[in-house]
Design a protein around this motif. Structure first.
Motif, PDB file in Angstrom:
ATOM      1  N   ASN A  42     -27.707  17.036  14.542  1.00 10.33           N
ATOM      2  CA  ASN A  42     -27.099  17.876  15.585  1.00 10.33           C
ATOM      3  C   ASN A  42     -25.661  17.442  15.822  1.00 10.33           C
ATOM      4  O   ASN A  42     -25.385  16.257  15.960  1.00 10.33           O
ATOM      5  CB  ASN A  42     -27.834  17.701  16.911  1.00 10.33           C
ATOM      6  N   GLY A  43     -24.785  18.432  15.876  1.00  8.00           N
ATOM      7  CA  GLY A  43     -23.393  18.125  16.205  1.00  8.00           C
ATOM      8  C   GLY A  43     -22.572  17.578  15.048  1.00  8.00           C
ATOM      9  O   GLY A  43     -21.406  17.232  15.222  1.00  8.00           O
ATOM     10  N   ALA A  44     -23.140  17.522  13.840  1.00  3.07           N
ATOM     11  CA  ALA A  44     -22.381  16.988  12.693  1.00  3.07           C
ATOM     12  C   ALA A  44     -21.228  17.911  12.315  1.00  3.07           C
ATOM     13  O   ALA A  44     -20.219  17.462  11.754  1.00  3.07           O
ATOM     14  CB  ALA A  44     -23.315  16.803  11.501  1.00  3.07           C
ATOM     15  N   GLY A  45     -21.395  19.201  12.627  1.00  2.61           N
ATOM     16  CA  GLY A  45     -20.324  20.154  12.301  1.00  2.61           C
ATOM     17  C   GLY A  45     -20.736  21.224  11.303  1.00  2.61           C
ATOM     18  O   GLY A  45     -19.885  21.877  10.697  1.00  2.61           O
ATOM     19  N   LYS A  46     -22.027  21.453  11.159  1.00  2.00           N
ATOM     20  CA  LYS A  46     -22.516  22.419  10.156  1.00  2.00           C
ATOM     21  C   LYS A  46     -22.113  23.850  10.523  1.00  2.00           C
ATOM     22  O   LYS A  46     -21.556  24.584   9.702  1.00  2.00           O
ATOM     23  CB  LYS A  46     -24.050  22.324  10.025  1.00  2.00           C
ATOM     24  N   SER A  47     -22.406  24.251  11.769  1.00  4.06           N
ATOM     25  CA  SER A  47     -22.042  25.618  12.175  1.00  4.06           C
ATOM     26  C   SER A  47     -20.531  25.802  12.133  1.00  4.06           C
ATOM     27  O   SER A  47     -20.032  26.874  11.769  1.00  4.06           O
ATOM     28  CB  SER A  47     -22.538  25.915  13.592  1.00  4.06           C
ATOM     29  N   THR A  48     -19.814  24.763  12.524  1.00  2.00           N
ATOM     30  CA  THR A  48     -18.347  24.828  12.494  1.00  2.00           C
ATOM     31  C   THR A  48     -17.857  25.087  11.074  1.00  2.00           C
ATOM     32  O   THR A  48     -16.924  25.872  10.858  1.00  2.00           O
ATOM     33  CB  THR A  48     -17.758  23.510  13.044  1.00  2.00           C
ATOM     34  N   THR A  49     -18.507  24.451  10.103  1.00  3.83           N
ATOM     35  CA  THR A  49     -18.109  24.654   8.700  1.00  3.83           C
ATOM     36  C   THR A  49     -18.270  26.124   8.316  1.00  3.83           C
ATOM     37  O   THR A  49     -17.368  26.733   7.731  1.00  3.83           O
ATOM     38  CB  THR A  49     -18.973  23.765   7.772  1.00  3.83           C
ATOM     39  N   LEU A  50     -19.414  26.722   8.692  1.00  2.00           N
ATOM     40  CA  LEU A  50     -19.633  28.136   8.353  1.00  2.00           C
ATOM     41  C   LEU A  50     -18.602  29.025   9.049  1.00  2.00           C
ATOM     42  O   LEU A  50     -18.078  29.972   8.458  1.00  2.00           O
ATOM     43  CB  LEU A  50     -21.052  28.581   8.737  1.00  2.00           C
ATOM     44  N   LYS A  51     -18.302  28.708  10.311  1.00  2.00           N
ATOM     45  CA  LYS A  51     -17.329  29.541  11.043  1.00  2.00           C
ATOM     46  C   LYS A  51     -15.928  29.410  10.450  1.00  2.00           C
ATOM     47  O   LYS A  51     -15.149  30.369  10.459  1.00  2.00           O
ATOM     48  CB  LYS A  51     -17.304  29.146  12.527  1.00  2.00           C
ATOM     49  N   ALA A  52     -15.619  28.226   9.934  1.00  2.00           N
ATOM     50  CA  ALA A  52     -14.306  28.052   9.297  1.00  2.00           C
ATOM     51  C   ALA A  52     -14.214  28.936   8.058  1.00  2.00           C
ATOM     52  O   ALA A  52     -13.179  29.538   7.776  1.00  2.00           O
ATOM     53  CB  ALA A  52     -14.095  26.585   8.913  1.00  2.00           C
ATOM     54  N   ILE A  53     -15.328  29.058   7.335  1.00  2.48           N
ATOM     55  CA  ILE A  53     -15.337  29.850   6.100  1.00  2.48           C
ATOM     56  C   ILE A  53     -15.219  31.348   6.411  1.00  2.48           C
ATOM     57  O   ILE A  53     -14.458  32.070   5.774  1.00  2.48           O
ATOM     58  CB  ILE A  53     -16.635  29.571   5.296  1.00  2.48           C
TER      59      ILE A  53
END
Ligand code: ATP
Length: 247
Positions: A42-53
């Motif tokens: 949790n909070g590692a940044g997975k969703s953020t990575t997808l949103k950046a893409i």
């Protein structure tokens, strides 16, 4: 980036609100036709990575401050999120973002508009209904009344309507019973095999992700700490212990 690579993320840094740094030099790639999974706590940044893409970061006051992301031979920064959908990149967000007040079929129709940008009716929804017969049965029902699993099916169906080259899937297993998770992941694997669409799959449930992915990345605190073909990762001692709960 070779022609066999549909997505290449190189050394990106992401900051929210100009202050909170979440990604710290993250790199990954997805080969054409592959299912690649991105795992992490949790909070590692997975969703953020997808949103950046997919370009959705900007909606949350986030920005890619360095590095580069190429999708299908072009920088994503050159396109709007809608432009990216039209070029074949579809983001199925966490929490099954569907239109609850619309019927199942109206949700699919809306996805067609997102793809064409015009009011043309799609030739048919057969592809979606073929994978998800339950959506066909409920096509005139209000999407808000679907079960959690059916809503997830609809969210994936909306992606299929857009006939994408790459689907970003954010935690499709979230909140579903083990039986439904298995059913949905079996269908996701079939969609990949039969249509050739590439997928980048973010999951907390490492076991089901490994069951369908060709390659995996593990991230911690904003960067990749381990990656490899799935067969290799499932035999890694740390992965078995921390992500698969085995010793
Ligand atoms: P989870 O599995 O819990 O969804 P995740 O690996 O997908 O986790 P992210 O959702 O990418 O993680 O969040 C990574 C970090 O970024 C977290 O510390 C989170 O609090 C922070 N964060 C996410 N979105 C925002 C935002 N809009 N503004 C500020 N910080 C954010």
């Amino acid at each position: 980036m070779t022609s066999q690579t549909i997505l290449s993320v190189e050394n990106i840094e992401v900051v929210y609100n100009k202050t909170i740094q979440v990604l710290r030099g993250l790199s990954l790639s997805v080969g054409r036709g592959q299912v690649v999974t991105l795992l992490g706590s949790n909070g590692a940044g997975k969703s953020t990575t997808l949103k950046a893409i997919s370009g959705l970061l900007e909606l949350e006051d986030g920005a890619v401050t360095s590095g580069a992301i190429d999708f299908d031979g072009r920088k994503v920064a050159e396109d709007t999120p809608h432009g990216l959908v039209r070029r074949g990149l579809f983001h199925v967000m966490e929490g099954r973002r569907i239109f609850e007040d619309l019927t199942v079929e109206e949700n699919l129709t809306a996805a067609t508009y997102a793809q064409t940008g015009r009011g043309t009716r799609p030739p048919s929804f057969d592809l979606v209904y073929g994978y998800f017969p339950r959506l066909y049965e409920r096509r005139h029902g209000r999407a808000g009344y679907l079960s959690g699993g059916e809503q997830q099916m609809l969210a994936i169906g909306r992606a299929l309507i857009a006939q994408p080259k790459l689907i970003l899937l954010d935690e499709p297993s979230l909140g579903l019973s083990p039986l439904l998770v298995e059913e949905i992941f079996t269908i996701i694997a079939r969609i990949n095999r039969e249509t050739g669409v590439s997928m980048l799959l973010v999951e907390q449930n490492a076991a089901v992700a490994f069951a369908i992915a060709h390659y995996g990345y593990i991230m911690e605190s904003g960067k990749i700490v381990l990656d490899g073909p799935t067969e290799r990762l499932v035999n890694d001692q740390d992965v078995r212990e921390f992500y698969l709960g085995m010793s």
